[in-house]
Design a protein around this motif. Structure first.
Motif, PDB file in Angstrom:
ATOM      1  N   LYS A 189     -16.887  33.964  46.608  1.00  0.00           N
ATOM      2  CA  LYS A 189     -16.989  35.333  46.083  1.00  0.00           C
ATOM      3  C   LYS A 189     -16.013  36.251  46.827  1.00  0.00           C
ATOM      4  O   LYS A 189     -15.640  35.994  47.967  1.00  0.00           O
ATOM      5  CB  LYS A 189     -18.414  35.854  46.267  1.00  0.00           C
ATOM      6  CG  LYS A 189     -19.470  34.915  45.696  1.00  0.00           C
ATOM      7  CD  LYS A 189     -20.112  35.469  44.485  1.00  0.00           C
ATOM      8  CE  LYS A 189     -21.229  34.530  44.046  1.00  0.00           C
ATOM      9  NZ  LYS A 189     -21.610  34.674  42.715  1.00  0.00           N
TER      10      LYS A 189
ATOM     11  N   HIS B 166     -18.936  35.350  38.936  1.00  0.00           N
ATOM     12  CA  HIS B 166     -18.280  36.322  39.816  1.00  0.00           C
ATOM     13  C   HIS B 166     -17.605  35.688  41.025  1.00  0.00           C
ATOM     14  O   HIS B 166     -17.432  36.335  42.051  1.00  0.00           O
ATOM     15  CB  HIS B 166     -19.258  37.428  40.232  1.00  0.00           C
ATOM     16  CG  HIS B 166     -19.964  38.043  39.062  1.00  0.00           C
ATOM     17  ND1 HIS B 166     -19.283  38.679  38.045  1.00  0.00           N
ATOM     18  CD2 HIS B 166     -21.270  38.049  38.713  1.00  0.00           C
ATOM     19  CE1 HIS B 166     -20.151  39.088  37.135  1.00  0.00           C
ATOM     20  NE2 HIS B 166     -21.361  38.708  37.506  1.00  0.00           N
TER      21      HIS B 166
ATOM     22  N   ASP C  93     -14.504  37.607  34.126  1.00  0.00           N
ATOM     23  CA  ASP C  93     -14.942  38.966  34.480  1.00  0.00           C
ATOM     24  C   ASP C  93     -14.064  40.021  33.801  1.00  0.00           C
ATOM     25  O   ASP C  93     -14.569  41.039  33.320  1.00  0.00           O
ATOM     26  CB  ASP C  93     -14.948  39.154  35.991  1.00  0.00           C
ATOM     27  CG  ASP C  93     -16.019  38.313  36.679  1.00  0.00           C
ATOM     28  OD1 ASP C  93     -16.990  37.896  36.014  1.00  0.00           O
ATOM     29  OD2 ASP C  93     -15.892  38.076  37.900  1.00  0.00           O
TER      30      ASP C  93
END
Length: 186
Positions: free
Chosen positions: A148, A16, A24
């Motif tokens: 992230k 992620h 993803d």
């Protein structure tokens, strides 16, 4: 037969991150296809599905981003897949979070996974869905792409992953120009 590849890096530490937008998005596509990408083959995780009359391979290369072409060329050679039947989903620093750009060809734009694939296939005429991750001039690119998505951008980012998956799904049974017309507007 079609090959749809989501680019990213394997391993928990990369899950992620911005650079794993392709992984993803292809996981979202797997949900639409009612499958999971868990078979190991071609130095990648793959799933084989049928959508309508079309056989489709979903792929997440395990070669790390910069060597993605090594996994792709193995599948292409094994299944004799034509370049026109390949779709790559990857992150793009030059697009804001939440935006997609869908193209039938072009340069890699500095995306090293895409460049690896173009080098192995000897072509720039490869369909791709670029998922915006934005950039921050104050953070070195390597650190930024391996970071992230911040929580204030997560909803837009998740929405773009779902749209990328929907566009990829649509590409299985529709002309790619229709996919571009529909999803490049948002």
């Amino acid at each position: 037969m079609k090959l749809i590849v989501g680019l990213g890096n394997p391993g928990k530490e990369y899950e992620h991150t911005r650079h794993n937008a392709g992984f993803d998005a292809i996981d979202e596509l797997a949900k639409l296809c009612h499958t999971s990408i868990d078979q190991k083959k071609f130095n990648a995780l793959i799933a084989q599905v049928r959508v309508g009359n079309e056989q489709v391979i979903l792929m997440k290369p395990l070669t790390y981003m910069n060597a993605s072409g090594e996994a792709v060329i193995q599948a292409v050679n094994f299944y004799k897949i034509e370049t026109k039947d390949i779709l790559i989903i990857h992150d793009d620093l030059d697009l804001p979070v939440g935006k997609l750009r869908i193209r039938t060809q072009g340069s890699s734009g500095g995306q090293k996974g895409m460049q690896s694939i173009m080098n192995h296939l000897h072509s720039q005429e490869i369909q791709r869905i670029r998922v915006g991750i934005d950039k921050n001039p104050l953070i070195p690119i390597v650190d930024y792409v391996l970071g992230k998505i911040p929580k204030e951008s997560k909803a837009d980012y998740q929405d773009s992953l779902i749209k990328a998956a929907e566009a990829a799904y649509m590409s299985i049974s529709h002309d790619f120009s229709e996919v571009m017309n529909r999803y490049n507007k948002s």
